[in-house]
Design a protein around this motif. Structure first.
Motif, PDB file in Angstrom:
ATOM      1  N   GLU A 132      53.740  47.330  43.780  1.00 30.00           N
ATOM      2  CA  GLU A 132      52.944  46.107  43.649  1.00 30.00           C
ATOM      3  C   GLU A 132      53.932  44.956  43.534  1.00 30.00           C
ATOM      4  OE1 GLU A 132      49.222  44.066  43.308  1.00 30.00           O
ATOM      5  OE2 GLU A 132      49.639  46.185  43.738  1.00 30.00           O
ATOM      6  N   PHE A 161      39.392  41.367  38.157  1.00 33.33           N
ATOM      7  CA  PHE A 161      40.029  42.593  37.690  1.00 33.33           C
ATOM      8  C   PHE A 161      38.977  43.553  37.144  1.00 33.33           C
ATOM      9  CE2 PHE A 161      41.750  45.159  34.258  1.00 33.33           C
ATOM     10  CZ  PHE A 161      42.906  45.677  34.816  1.00 33.33           C
ATOM     11  N   HIS A 189      40.985  48.130  40.282  1.00 42.79           N
ATOM     12  CA  HIS A 189      42.385  47.749  40.115  1.00 42.79           C
ATOM     13  C   HIS A 189      43.097  48.671  39.122  1.00 42.79           C
ATOM     14  CE1 HIS A 189      40.521  43.997  41.655  1.00 42.79           C
ATOM     15  NE2 HIS A 189      41.609  43.991  42.390  1.00 42.79           N
ATOM     16  N   LYS A 212      43.929  51.605  41.103  1.00 38.63           N
ATOM     17  CA  LYS A 212      44.923  51.248  42.122  1.00 38.63           C
ATOM     18  C   LYS A 212      46.318  51.112  41.523  1.00 38.63           C
ATOM     19  CE  LYS A 212      46.045  47.352  45.179  1.00 38.63           C
ATOM     20  NZ  LYS A 212      45.620  46.010  45.643  1.00 38.63           N
ATOM     21  N   TRP A 213      46.382  50.601  40.293  1.00 43.38           N
ATOM     22  CA  TRP A 213      47.678  50.256  39.709  1.00 43.38           C
ATOM     23  C   TRP A 213      48.284  51.323  38.809  1.00 43.38           C
ATOM     24  CZ3 TRP A 213      46.143  44.607  37.989  1.00 43.38           C
ATOM     25  CH2 TRP A 213      46.156  43.787  39.125  1.00 43.38           C
TER      26      TRP A 213
END
Length: 220
Positions: free
Chosen positions: A45, A60, A64, A67-68
């Motif tokens: 990222e 957010f 997310h 994903k993170w």
């Protein structure tokens, strides 16, 4: 919009500086960058800031978080004429992600519970009562939130939907609308969060590879 172009330019420059690459097949919403190391492709990222704190995303939410959670982060700081970079491991970012996840969790649980309370009577008040609902009826509710393939795949009647299937779509729309109000608007990560990260100011790609290798060796 101009700020977005500046961020894009800086991210492109970061990829070149650190010898990262973007998989263009993933499109604009794909992984920001990859680093090939030890026969692995490490997802990154990328963020940049000129104000100290790091901006993240406009809405957010759980997407997310998922994903993170396994991403490596590379942040470019351009502050008062000084340029430096911080590498943050998935382990480093996990505390911040978990903190935000816990903050929004009750709201998303509420969205799920509330949407399940919607009934056929509620749906009839919005789109009327029918024995079979059409593709156009479903799309009038979920709009652009489903791809055409999903709309077709959900059909449980010939070219249409039973009231029970339409209620599922109706409830899903209700959940989406409540969740939209439950997301965080661009939560910032303060500069102090990265105070124990090494500042990368030279030999950028070599330093990054060394740090990533160290992390991978420790967490295999």
């Amino acid at each position: 919009m101009a700020g977005n172009f500046q961020d894009d330019d800086r991210e492109d420059a970061m990829r070149k500086l650190f010898k990262l690459y973007k998989d263009e097949k993933e499109g604009r919403d794909g992984v920001d960058a990859h680093l090939d190391i030890n026969d692995k492709s490490i997802p990154f990222e990328l963020k940049t800031t000129s104000k100290g704190s790091v901006t993240t995303v406009r809405d957010f939410g759980p997407d997310h978080i998922n994903k993170w959670k396994d991403k490596h982060w590379l942040i470019g700081f351009f502050i008062k004429g000084k340029e430096f970079y911080h590498y943050a491991t998935p382990e480093k970012m996990s505390d911040w992600i978990e903190q935000k996840a816990n903050y929004i969790k009750p709201d998303f649980m509420l969205a799920d519970l509330a949407s399940q309370k919607l009934t056929l009577d509620d749906m009839h008040k919005v789109i009327g009562e029918k024995d079979v609902y059409s593709y156009e009826d479903a799309r009038s509710i979920q709009k652009m939130q489903y791809l055409k393939e999903k709309y077709i795949g959900l059909q449980d009647k010939e070219n249409g939907y039973s009231p029970e299937r339409m209620l599922e779509i109706f409830q899903d729309r209700g959940k989406y609308l409540i969740e939209r109000g439950s997301t965080l608007n661009n939560p910032h990560i303060p500069l102090s969060y990265f105070k124990d990260c090494i500042e990368i100011t030279e030999n950028h790609d070599e330093v990054l590879r060394s740090l990533v290798t160290e992390y991978l060796d420790k967490n295999q």
